[in-house]
Design an enzyme around this catalytic site. Sequence first.
Site, PDB file in Angstrom:
ATOM      1  N   ASP A 104       0.867  -1.177   0.000  1.00  0.00           N
ATOM      2  CA  ASP A 104       0.000   0.000   0.000  1.00  0.00           C
ATOM      3  C   ASP A 104       0.909   1.235   0.000  1.00  0.00           C
ATOM      4  O   ASP A 104       1.437   1.609  -1.041  1.00  0.00           O
ATOM      5  CB  ASP A 104      -0.903  -0.110   1.236  1.00  0.00           C
ATOM      6  CG  ASP A 104      -1.990   0.942   1.314  1.00  0.00           C
ATOM      7  OD1 ASP A 104      -2.537   1.313   0.262  1.00  0.00           O
ATOM      8  OD2 ASP A 104      -2.317   1.394   2.427  1.00  0.00           O
ATOM      9  N   PHE A 153     -10.474  -0.232  -0.081  1.00  0.00           N
ATOM     10  CA  PHE A 153     -10.118  -1.150   0.996  1.00  0.00           C
ATOM     11  C   PHE A 153     -10.694  -2.530   0.686  1.00  0.00           C
ATOM     12  O   PHE A 153     -11.901  -2.669   0.473  1.00  0.00           O
ATOM     13  CB  PHE A 153     -10.636  -0.635   2.339  1.00  0.00           C
ATOM     14  CG  PHE A 153     -10.151  -1.447   3.490  1.00  0.00           C
ATOM     15  CD1 PHE A 153      -8.858  -1.286   3.975  1.00  0.00           C
ATOM     16  CD2 PHE A 153     -10.967  -2.402   4.067  1.00  0.00           C
ATOM     17  CE1 PHE A 153      -8.390  -2.059   5.029  1.00  0.00           C
ATOM     18  CE2 PHE A 153     -10.510  -3.190   5.128  1.00  0.00           C
ATOM     19  CZ  PHE A 153      -9.219  -3.004   5.606  1.00  0.00           C
ATOM     20  N   ASP A 160      -7.801  -8.683   6.224  1.00  0.00           N
ATOM     21  CA  ASP A 160      -8.860  -8.557   7.225  1.00  0.00           C
ATOM     22  C   ASP A 160      -9.445  -7.156   7.325  1.00  0.00           C
ATOM     23  O   ASP A 160      -8.867  -6.185   6.851  1.00  0.00           O
ATOM     24  CB  ASP A 160      -8.300  -8.906   8.615  1.00  0.00           C
ATOM     25  CG  ASP A 160      -7.428  -7.776   9.167  1.00  0.00           C
ATOM     26  OD1 ASP A 160      -6.484  -7.351   8.470  1.00  0.00           O
ATOM     27  OD2 ASP A 160      -7.702  -7.303  10.286  1.00  0.00           O
ATOM     28  N   ARG A 166     -10.615 -12.818   6.785  1.00  0.00           N
ATOM     29  CA  ARG A 166      -9.406 -13.410   6.194  1.00  0.00           C
ATOM     30  C   ARG A 166      -9.718 -14.718   5.476  1.00  0.00           C
ATOM     31  O   ARG A 166      -9.019 -15.117   4.558  1.00  0.00           O
ATOM     32  CB  ARG A 166      -8.364 -13.706   7.276  1.00  0.00           C
ATOM     33  CG  ARG A 166      -7.822 -12.483   7.990  1.00  0.00           C
ATOM     34  CD  ARG A 166      -6.606 -12.883   8.826  1.00  0.00           C
ATOM     35  NE  ARG A 166      -6.263 -11.906   9.841  1.00  0.00           N
ATOM     36  CZ  ARG A 166      -5.528 -10.818   9.638  1.00  0.00           C
ATOM     37  NH1 ARG A 166      -5.041 -10.592   8.440  1.00  0.00           N
ATOM     38  NH2 ARG A 166      -5.263  -9.978  10.615  1.00  0.00           N
TER      39      ARG A 166
HETATM   40  P1  5GP Z   1       1.727  -0.352   3.837  1.00  0.00           P
HETATM   41  O1  5GP Z   1       2.701  -0.411   4.969  1.00  0.00           O
HETATM   42  O2  5GP Z   1       2.283  -0.727   2.489  1.00  0.00           O
HETATM   43  O3  5GP Z   1       0.982   0.939   3.814  1.00  0.00           O
HETATM   44  O4  5GP Z   1       0.568  -1.319   4.194  1.00  0.00           O
HETATM   45  C1  5GP Z   1       0.659  -2.651   4.121  1.00  0.00           C
HETATM   46  C2  5GP Z   1      -0.319  -3.249   5.117  1.00  0.00           C
HETATM   47  O5  5GP Z   1      -1.490  -2.440   5.296  1.00  0.00           O
HETATM   48  C3  5GP Z   1      -0.799  -4.552   4.566  1.00  0.00           C
HETATM   49  O6  5GP Z   1       0.060  -5.607   4.936  1.00  0.00           O
HETATM   50  C4  5GP Z   1      -2.177  -4.648   5.179  1.00  0.00           C
HETATM   51  O7  5GP Z   1      -2.079  -5.204   6.464  1.00  0.00           O
HETATM   52  C5  5GP Z   1      -2.646  -3.222   5.315  1.00  0.00           C
HETATM   53  N1  5GP Z   1      -3.520  -2.831   4.163  1.00  0.00           N
HETATM   54  C6  5GP Z   1      -3.271  -1.914   3.216  1.00  0.00           C
HETATM   55  N2  5GP Z   1      -4.289  -1.819   2.332  1.00  0.00           N
HETATM   56  C7  5GP Z   1      -5.209  -2.719   2.745  1.00  0.00           C
HETATM   57  C8  5GP Z   1      -6.501  -3.112   2.234  1.00  0.00           C
HETATM   58  O8  5GP Z   1      -7.043  -2.648   1.227  1.00  0.00           O
HETATM   59  N3  5GP Z   1      -7.147  -4.085   2.959  1.00  0.00           N
HETATM   60  C9  5GP Z   1      -6.631  -4.643   4.082  1.00  0.00           C
HETATM   61  N4  5GP Z   1      -7.364  -5.579   4.682  1.00  0.00           N
HETATM   62  N5  5GP Z   1      -5.417  -4.307   4.574  1.00  0.00           N
HETATM   63  C10 5GP Z   1      -4.720  -3.355   3.912  1.00  0.00           C
END
Ligand code: 5GP
Length: 183
Positions: A104, A153, A160, A166
Amino acid sequence: MNLHGDIERILFDETEIRDTIDRLAESITAMYGGIDFTVVSVLKGSCVFASDLIRRIPVPLELAFLGVSSYGQGTESGPLEITFLPGGNEIEGRNLLLVDDILDTGRTLQRVRTELERRGARDVKTCVFLDKPSRRVVPITPDARGFEVEDTFVVGYGLDFRGRYRNLPYVGALRAEVLARQP
Ligand code: 5GP
Ligand code: MG
């Protein structure tokens, strides 16, 4: 209560996921070209993906897990803490394939990657099931990725919302009223 009723639409169904994992497994197998490596799965989100992926890779590999928590509830993430890591002998001098559910902002993967390198990994490559490039804050490009996903999202297939969903076998978007529900 049935989980499926909370899903507004399915983004990737079971068949698409299976095909994508076959493609990823093939490219990862080719990427290592017979060199030993360890798959490091970031818990909890990537456990479903990692389990399916490793079973499609027909060469020897090892499996390790680490945990990352962010102090965020719901859909926004907070500061990151790596809660546990594989032992030193699973990192030092190893070729690691870091596997996560979704890329993300990029903070999680970057943070974990830096820590694995600091602990003496020989090489760290990255593989994510989903990639949301529009949300990137840290410049990081995965070596392999399953699907590109829009800025929505999503849940299911390991991902989750407040600890649930999940176990859905597909990736879907939750209905707005579910997201807005009080915890
Ligand atoms: P980052 O550190 O790249 O911003 O985020 C990664 C983490 O954010 C992922 O491993 C996940 O846990 C959470 N995350 C980011 N986008 C989503 C999404 O659309 N759905 C869910 N369930 N988790 C997300
Ligand atoms: Mg995660």
